[in-house]
Write a protein that holds these residues in place. Sequence first.
Motif, PDB file in Angstrom:
ATOM      1  N   MET B   1       0.938  -1.332   0.114  1.00  0.00           N
ATOM      2  CA  MET B   1       0.109   0.047   0.039  1.00  0.00           C
ATOM      3  C   MET B   1       0.817   1.403  -0.015  1.00  0.00           C
ATOM      4  N   ASP B 117      -2.670   4.200   2.701  1.00  0.00           N
ATOM      5  CA  ASP B 117      -3.906   3.744   2.221  1.00  0.00           C
ATOM      6  C   ASP B 117      -4.895   2.924   3.352  1.00  0.00           C
ATOM      7  N   LEU B 340      -7.129   9.588  -1.145  1.00  0.00           N
ATOM      8  CA  LEU B 340      -6.663   8.260  -1.389  1.00  0.00           C
ATOM      9  C   LEU B 340      -7.537   7.171  -1.941  1.00  0.00           C
TER      10      LEU B 340
END
Lengths: 340, 340
Positions: B1, B117, B340
């Motif tokens: 991530m 994330d 995001l």
Amino acid sequence: MRAVVMHAPRDVRVENVDKPVIVEPTDAIIRVTAACICGSDLWPYRGIEEVNGPARMGHEYIGVVDEIGADVRDVAVGDYVVGSFVASDNTCEICEAGFQSRCRDQVMLGSIGTQADYARIPLADGTLVKVPGEPTEAQARSLLAASDVLGTGWFAAVAAEAGPGKTVAVVGDGAVGLLGILAAKRLGAERIIAMSRHADRQALARAFGATDIVEERGEAGIAQIKELTGGYGAHSTIEAVGTQESMLQAIGATRPGGHVGYVGVSHGVELNGLDLFFATVSLLGGPAPVRRFLPELIDLIMTDQIDPGQVFDLTLPIEDAAEGYRAMDERRATKVLLTL
Amino acid sequence: MRAVVMHAPRDVRVENVDKPVIVEPTDAIIRVTAACICGSDLWPYRGIEEVNGPARMGHEYIGVVDEIGADVRDVAVGDYVVGSFVASDNTCEICEAGFQSRCRDQVMLGSIGTQADYARIPLADGTLVKVPGEPTEAQARSLLAASDVLGTGWFAAVAAEAGPGKTVAVVGDGAVGLLGILAAKRLGAERIIAMSRHADRQALARAFGATDIVEERGEAGIAQIKELTGGYGAHSTIEAVGTQESMLQAIGATRPGGHVGYVGVSHGVELNGLDLFFATVSLLGGPAPVRRFLPELIDLIMTDQIDPGQVFDLTLPIEDAAEGYRAMDERRATKVLLTL
């Protein structure tokens, strides 16, 4: 008339000076019936604070009104009165909010000197509170305590938000700290921890309402307070010394979200902002607005509900003022009453 | 991530890191839907605070619960949640007193990093508050503000005892100061004086409820506040910067008996004890217990009674985080939202 004058550190004399006169129409002249020596008088006595030439001493007093200015309305000649160590108009916004010690027109009585036969009290209507009836000797001692040390301890307890369900720690076992204990007790505190290492003061602390005694100081003292409070610290802490060590001890002994009421006149205290930030305690202190509390304190004293006069453990005629200063300096006395 | 990592002052990168996993049974993993850059992130960015090796950044967040530990009871997978920048159990005595930012078991989210994330949120039941329904985009921005800057400004206003009849001065025109104005307004303050010299921030200050603007700083600023308040000073002052100058400005702008709520993280602040003593103001500050206010703030936001999301004046995808830091550092942006 007789008056106490400090010429230099450890040089205290009783001298003959002119009787004060009315200067402003809002002044009163009182015949002082008792005065006392304050812990704060020891700072110049010990040379920690500068003595500005020969300085008249004293800012605590009880007495009888001897003369009033043309604009004085609320006290009359012959009234038995108590006032605080700060003269205040009691009408400005600061006074109305209960902070008479920072009145817009404040006059510090220390600059006038009440260790004397007579004293000029500025802003008499705002400053002096009439005592109902004639106090007994014990009541008179307590009223004198109300003039500063009791009022200051009371303010510290209120500033620390002492009250029901609270654990209160008290740093300093001088007259103010001891009377902070009395105040916390009257305000309903559940537990009162006196930080003291002197047996006689511990005894008075317990008499005034302390439930626990901690003898350790500094980090060890803080650790003790935490141990007594489930690791959290006190809800409310009274600081009644004024040194760096005592301030850090008070802040450290207080849990986050708790309150520190500090009334020891600061000497050399520097607080680190980041430490204070992460302590996350409320700090309120300064010269106590004793005037706010006087009516209530006078009532408690005149109805024999409290006996703060017990803090006076040495009574001397004013002629022996020098011995009174020595006794307090050498810790032979907690608080000295001077008779006139 | 993806995650934002600071390697050194002015060296911010978006890197690929492992997705966090449940460590304690009280943890939750959230999918972050928006994060932001905090004024406090600028201290290490500018080299004033040390960067400890490559450091994960971010402590503000909104998101959706992705996974919960075995002991989590109050939030469920799929819940839209807001939390504060400090994880707290919300059950200890400190939390119960409303100081969750100093919870006995506190975990600083800054040590975890929410500019990513996903984020692991310790003590999920105590920390996260479920948002009722699905927020609009504007509401989501405001909820993100609630996570830190709004909650912090709100705490500052509460600590300063802003309320009906009060004049509130606000030192600092960053996101926290601006939202302190919004809070003071909602708390009923009569007059709100923003200390700001930037036209765009002055405009937002007025939109949030400021009634007066003072451009002067330091002693000149204090003099202006006194002139606007009959010589007394503000009843309540919010300090939202954290420097020596701003703290002294806040204390000096406050009348005796008034309250200072300080929330700027202290950098190089040293307070002189005697000055503080004679200021006779209440000081309360520290990391804001945002969790105390979250339920109320979420309600105000989801019913469109407040719009604190207006403080975000730059929105960037997380890949452009470095530009976001630059924009805040160069004062091209007040507050940057990262999507995001």
